[in-house]
Enzyme design. Structure first.
Site, PDB file in Angstrom:
ATOM      1  N   TYR A 188       0.681  -1.284   0.055  1.00 42.31           N
ATOM      2  CA  TYR A 188      -0.099  -0.010  -0.115  1.00 42.31           C
ATOM      3  C   TYR A 188       0.788   1.317  -0.024  1.00 42.31           C
ATOM      4  O   TYR A 188       1.992   1.079  -0.011  1.00 42.31           O
ATOM      5  CB  TYR A 188      -0.965  -0.112   1.360  1.00 42.31           C
ATOM      6  CG  TYR A 188      -1.823  -1.153   1.168  1.00 42.31           C
ATOM      7  CD1 TYR A 188      -2.637  -1.230   0.071  1.00 42.31           C
ATOM      8  CD2 TYR A 188      -1.751  -2.273   2.103  1.00 42.31           C
ATOM      9  CE1 TYR A 188      -3.572  -2.528  -0.198  1.00 42.31           C
ATOM     10  CE2 TYR A 188      -2.672  -3.281   1.610  1.00 42.31           C
ATOM     11  CZ  TYR A 188      -3.569  -3.494   0.811  1.00 42.31           C
ATOM     12  OH  TYR A 188      -4.242  -4.684   0.651  1.00 42.31           O
ATOM     13  N   GLY A 325      -3.696 -14.384  12.211  1.00 37.82           N
ATOM     14  CA  GLY A 325      -4.890 -13.912  11.495  1.00 37.82           C
ATOM     15  C   GLY A 325      -6.105 -14.622  11.124  1.00 37.82           C
ATOM     16  O   GLY A 325      -6.916 -14.623  12.047  1.00 37.82           O
TER      17      GLY A 325
END
Ligand code: 8OZ
Length: 371
Positions: A188, A325
């Site tokens: 990102y 996660g």
């Protein structure tokens, strides 16, 4: 009550100091994008229930949260710039705190990983340079669309993006979070500046390592002015190719970054070890323990950890905190299941990024009291 293997052999389940906090254990819930906010990026009761169910994690890092409308790249991701979003997040922080948990908000700007459909006024997404990612799709209201070439930011615009991080950090404080994590990973915006594959700039934000790390240092500076260093973490993924990112020589780049960050006494460095997709030893890698040795805060490790790997990481002192996660998606009481050796439930990928309650707040804990 019989002692489990995990209990006997590991301090994974013991408290640890992180900044001003005493976390209940060394297990963190990784940020997980679940795309259940409103179109305006407002979270609500659903997120509060979801995170409260998972409050027994030593630390929750909430899903990546857009710092500005321009920072958005996927439908229904939450934001942290408007009063409505702050009010929505207050439900989550209160619910987690009522359960004795700790929660950091992850500050996110996607940069080029977006689409005009998701941008204010249908504009082009922005990036350090006009370099398109290869073979990337944006998740829009009309389904997947190919990601095109972004617009290169003008030098003068960068201060505005840093200011957006500062504003988002203030909103996170107002919303009652315990801290913030700066997302400088997974291809990102901030990693697009760090990486020479995506940063072709010739101004003070491109070229040398010092220049490519500049925006991250400016963001860290702005965010720590709001929070202090000890309630701020940063996430990096030096080796990932996720989002068509990459650097020709990541070791000196990330060592330099980490050394510069020491001036801020950050709470933790969150490192995706290997490729974000799961490959722990991608080609062109380096020994990430060098980053741990160079950094003056806690080291949080993330990459498809199992209980066995987590125990090993603590035994060999490879990390201070282990992030899990996907197991947290389907096991709200993951810490208790790992501690007791109970079986883990499998998550349904069909509800990862879509739907409402289903696949989000309906995975049961093993016993109602630990939910
Ligand atoms: C999966 C889908 C959408 C976003 C990341 C924020 O990789 C994400 C993300 C992951 O950091």
């Amino acid at each position: 009550m019989s002692q489990t293997r995990a209990d006997q052999r590991s301090d994974l389940f013991d408290p640890v100091e992180l900044g001003p906090y005493r976390l209940a254990n060394r297990i963190a819930m990784a940020p997980l994008t679940r795309s259940r906010a409103t179109d305006d990026g407002v979270p609500g009761e659903l997120q509060a229930i979801h995170y409260a169910q998972r409050a027994s994690a030593g630390l929750i890092i909430n899903e990546a949260t857009n710092i500005s409308p321009q920072g958005k790249g996927y439908i229904r991701t939450p934001g942290i710039w408007s009063p409505e979003q702050v009010a929505g997040w207050k439900l989550t922080t209160k619910a987690v705190h009522d359960k004795g948990g700790r929660i950091f908000l992850q500050l996110w700007h996607v940069g080029r990983i977006s689409h005009p459909d998701l941008q204010p006024g249908g504009q082009l997404p922005v990036a350090p340079s006009a370099v398109a990612p290869e073979n990337q799709q944006a998740y829009t209201a009309e389904g997947f669309k190919p990601i095109g070439t972004p617009r290169a930011l003008e030098t003068e615009e960068i201060a505005g993006i840093v200011a957006d991080y500062a504003h988002a950090a203030k909103c996170a404080l107002e919303a009652g979070f315990d801290g913030v994590e700066i997302h400088a990973a997974n291809g990102y915006l901030l990693q697009q500046f760090l990486s020479d594959k995506t940063n072709k700039r010739t101004d003070q934000y491109g070229g040398s390592i010092e220049n490519r790390t500049r925006i991250v240092r400016e963001v860290v500076d702005a965010v720590t002015k709001v929070w202090g260093g000890d309630r701020v973490g940063i996430r990096i993924s030096p080796l990932t190719k996720f989002g068509d990112i990459g650097d020709s020589d990541p070791e000196p780049l990330y060592l330099s970054l980490v050394e510069e960050l020491n001036a801020y006494n950050l709470a933790y460095l969150h490192v995706i070890e290997g490729d974000t997709g799961g490959d722990r030893n991608p080609p062109g890698g380096f020994d990430l323990q060098k980053l741990r040795r160079a950094f003056n805060g806690l080291f949080m490790a993330n990459n498809n950890y199992t209980l066995e790997l987590a125990i090993k990481a603590r035994e060999e002192d490879l990390a201070d905190i282990i992030c899990f996660g996907r197991p947290f998606i389907s096991n709200p009481d993951l810490v208790e299941r790992l501690r007791s050796g109970a079986p883990l439930a499998e998550a349904d990928p069909n509800t990862f990024y879509a739907g409402e309650e289903r696949g989000y707040i309906d995975y049961p804990a093993l016993t109602p009291t630990s939910a």
